[in-house]
Design an enzyme around this catalytic site. Structure first.
Site, mmCIF file in Angstrom:
data_model
loop_
_atom_site.group_PDB
_atom_site.id
_atom_site.type_symbol
_atom_site.label_atom_id
_atom_site.label_comp_id
_atom_site.label_asym_id
_atom_site.label_seq_id
_atom_site.Cartn_x
_atom_site.Cartn_y
_atom_site.Cartn_z
ATOM 1 N N TYR A 1 0.840 -1.214 0.000
ATOM 2 C CA TYR A 1 0.000 0.000 0.000
ATOM 3 C C TYR A 1 0.872 1.260 0.000
ATOM 4 C CZ TYR A 1 -3.684 3.166 1.771
ATOM 5 O OH TYR A 1 -4.576 4.192 1.944
ATOM 6 N N ALA B 1 3.896 1.631 -0.985
ATOM 7 C CA ALA B 1 4.599 1.796 -2.271
ATOM 8 C C ALA B 1 3.696 2.506 -3.281
ATOM 9 C CB ALA B 1 5.033 0.437 -2.811
HETATM 10 P P1 NAP Z 1 -13.384 2.290 1.272
HETATM 11 O O1 NAP Z 1 -14.340 2.829 2.258
HETATM 12 O O2 NAP Z 1 -12.923 0.884 1.385
HETATM 13 O O3 NAP Z 1 -13.995 2.529 -0.209
HETATM 14 C C1 NAP Z 1 -13.239 2.161 -1.311
HETATM 15 C C2 NAP Z 1 -13.941 2.578 -2.571
HETATM 16 O O4 NAP Z 1 -13.112 2.203 -3.706
HETATM 17 C C3 NAP Z 1 -15.270 1.882 -2.777
HETATM 18 O O5 NAP Z 1 -16.135 2.742 -3.469
HETATM 19 C C4 NAP Z 1 -14.901 0.686 -3.650
HETATM 20 O O6 NAP Z 1 -15.974 0.181 -4.444
HETATM 21 C C5 NAP Z 1 -13.854 1.323 -4.544
HETATM 22 N N1 NAP Z 1 -12.967 0.343 -5.140
HETATM 23 C C6 NAP Z 1 -12.135 -0.532 -4.524
HETATM 24 N N2 NAP Z 1 -11.512 -1.303 -5.441
HETATM 25 C C7 NAP Z 1 -11.957 -0.903 -6.652
HETATM 26 C C8 NAP Z 1 -11.711 -1.318 -7.987
HETATM 27 N N3 NAP Z 1 -10.874 -2.312 -8.269
HETATM 28 N N4 NAP Z 1 -12.365 -0.682 -8.978
HETATM 29 C C9 NAP Z 1 -13.231 0.337 -8.723
HETATM 30 N N5 NAP Z 1 -13.499 0.770 -7.485
HETATM 31 C C10 NAP Z 1 -12.888 0.155 -6.467
HETATM 32 O O7 NAP Z 1 -12.042 3.171 1.207
HETATM 33 P P2 NAP Z 1 -11.680 4.603 1.833
HETATM 34 O O8 NAP Z 1 -11.144 4.377 3.185
HETATM 35 O O9 NAP Z 1 -12.779 5.551 1.626
HETATM 36 O O10 NAP Z 1 -10.428 4.979 0.903
HETATM 37 C C11 NAP Z 1 -10.569 5.764 -0.250
HETATM 38 C C12 NAP Z 1 -9.189 6.227 -0.658
HETATM 39 O O11 NAP Z 1 -8.600 6.931 0.429
HETATM 40 C C13 NAP Z 1 -8.232 5.096 -0.994
HETATM 41 O O12 NAP Z 1 -7.415 5.448 -2.079
HETATM 42 C C14 NAP Z 1 -7.412 4.951 0.264
HETATM 43 O O13 NAP Z 1 -6.144 4.425 0.006
HETATM 44 C C15 NAP Z 1 -7.337 6.397 0.713
HETATM 45 N N6 NAP Z 1 -7.041 6.558 2.130
HETATM 46 C C16 NAP Z 1 -7.874 6.062 3.100
HETATM 47 C C17 NAP Z 1 -7.542 6.242 4.433
HETATM 48 C C18 NAP Z 1 -8.403 5.723 5.570
HETATM 49 O O14 NAP Z 1 -7.960 5.736 6.714
HETATM 50 N N7 NAP Z 1 -9.619 5.287 5.309
HETATM 51 C C19 NAP Z 1 -6.368 6.907 4.780
HETATM 52 C C20 NAP Z 1 -5.566 7.399 3.770
HETATM 53 C C21 NAP Z 1 -5.910 7.220 2.457
HETATM 54 P P3 NAP Z 1 -16.949 -1.012 -3.861
HETATM 55 O O15 NAP Z 1 -17.856 -0.343 -2.872
HETATM 56 O O16 NAP Z 1 -17.671 -1.539 -5.048
HETATM 57 O O17 NAP Z 1 -16.055 -2.016 -3.219
#
Ligand code: NAP
Length: 246
Positions: A154, A156
């Site tokens: 992740y 990376a």
């Molecule tokens: P999340 O709640 O798990 O939601 C992920 C979203 O991405 C969902 O809409 C999911 O769709 C979609 N997704 C996953 N794999 C996919 C694929 N192969 N093709 C198309 N859509 C896909 O994640 P989140 O925590 O909101 O994270 C969103 C972003 O913020 C990510 O890039 C993550 O790395 C970054 N981030 C998160 C955090 C944290 O603490 N939460 C911190 C730093 C950065 P489905 O609903 O269909 O699965």
């Protein structure tokens, strides 16, 4: 945001969902993608009812360039030329590198890194033609700013996203397009829930503000970077982490 057409990848849950709703409530027309979770996508559409801007959803895996091209064409047909892109879809497959299955490495690279190439490549010409555009990539403090045990794959991708943003910002600046990253810390979404409970308490202790961030707090920063107020900001990384990386 009135009159803006914005594409958000991974808008069905978490940060993506909060971003879709914030943008639509500010008057933007928003298209979002999701991967599997159709019921979550339907909930976003329901919650967006009554918002000033229209919202549509499309199922597509970000790993696949052909699907990305299809999504971009469909969005152009349905709501018009894309003015802004939020590269948000991302996954974790945590584990110590010494025991990491190859597919956990490949899956994270294909989603978090190939995914941002696919959507940017598919929509950048339209922004170049319009001589304006906004791209915001959702990176992370994990990898983007600090190392986190169990997140070599992740981390990376998240540091690579920052390299992508900085290089692309220089390439497209002459066309009036800005490219920035946000680097959230630990945010209350499904990704946080996937971290083992024992580890979560230790991570919380490291946050100077002593709490998790809310998806809406990240969405507000993304909305700012998409706005006219951010017109002279490009190639930067904005941390939204309660002081974690300070
Ligand atoms: P999340 O709640 O798990 O939601 C992920 C979203 O991405 C969902 O809409 C999911 O769709 C979609 N997704 C996953 N794999 C996919 C694929 N192969 N093709 C198309 N859509 C896909 O994640 P989140 O925590 O909101 O994270 C969103 C972003 O913020 C990510 O890039 C993550 O790395 C970054 N981030 C998160 C955090 C944290 O603490 N939460 C911190 C730093 C950065 P489905 O609903 O269909 O699965």
């Amino acid at each position: 945001m009135c009159g803006k057409n914005i594409l958000v990848t991974g808008g069905s849950r978490g940060i993506g969902k909060a971003t879709v709703l914030a943008l639509a409530r500010s008057g933007a027309q928003v298209a979002f993608t999701y991967n599997n979770n159709q019921s979550a996508a339907a909930e976003v559409l329901a919650e967006a009812e009554g918002a000033a801007g229209r919202v549509i959803s499309l199922q597509a895996c970000v790993q696949d360039y052909t699907q990305a091209k299809r999504v971009v064409e469909q969005v152009q047909e349905d709501i018009g030329d894309i003015n802004a892109l939020v590269l948000n879809a991302g996954i974790t497959r945590d584990g110590m590198l010494a025991m990491m299955p190859e597919e956990n490495w490949d899956d994270v690279i294909a989603t978090n890194l190939k995914g941002i190439f696919n959507y940017t490549r598919a929509s950048i010409y339209s922004m170049i033609r319009q001589r304006t555009g906004r791209i915001v990539c959702v990176s992370s403090v994990s990898g983007g700013r600090i190392g986190v045990i169990g997140q070599t794959n992740y981390g990376a991708t998240k540091s690579a996203q920052i390299g992508f943003v900085k290089s692309l910002a220089k390439e497209v600046a002459p066309y009036g397009i800005t490219v920035n990253a946000v680097a959230p810390g630990f945010i209350e979404t499904d990704i946080w829930q996937m971290i083992p409970e024992g580890k979560r308490a230790g991570l919380l202790k490291g946050i100077p503000q002593g709490r998790l961030g809310k998806p809406e707090e990240v969405a507000a920063a993304i909305k700012f970077l998409l706005s006219e107020d951010a017109s002279y900001i490009t190639g930067t990384v904005l941390e939204i982490d309660g002081g974690l990386s300070a």
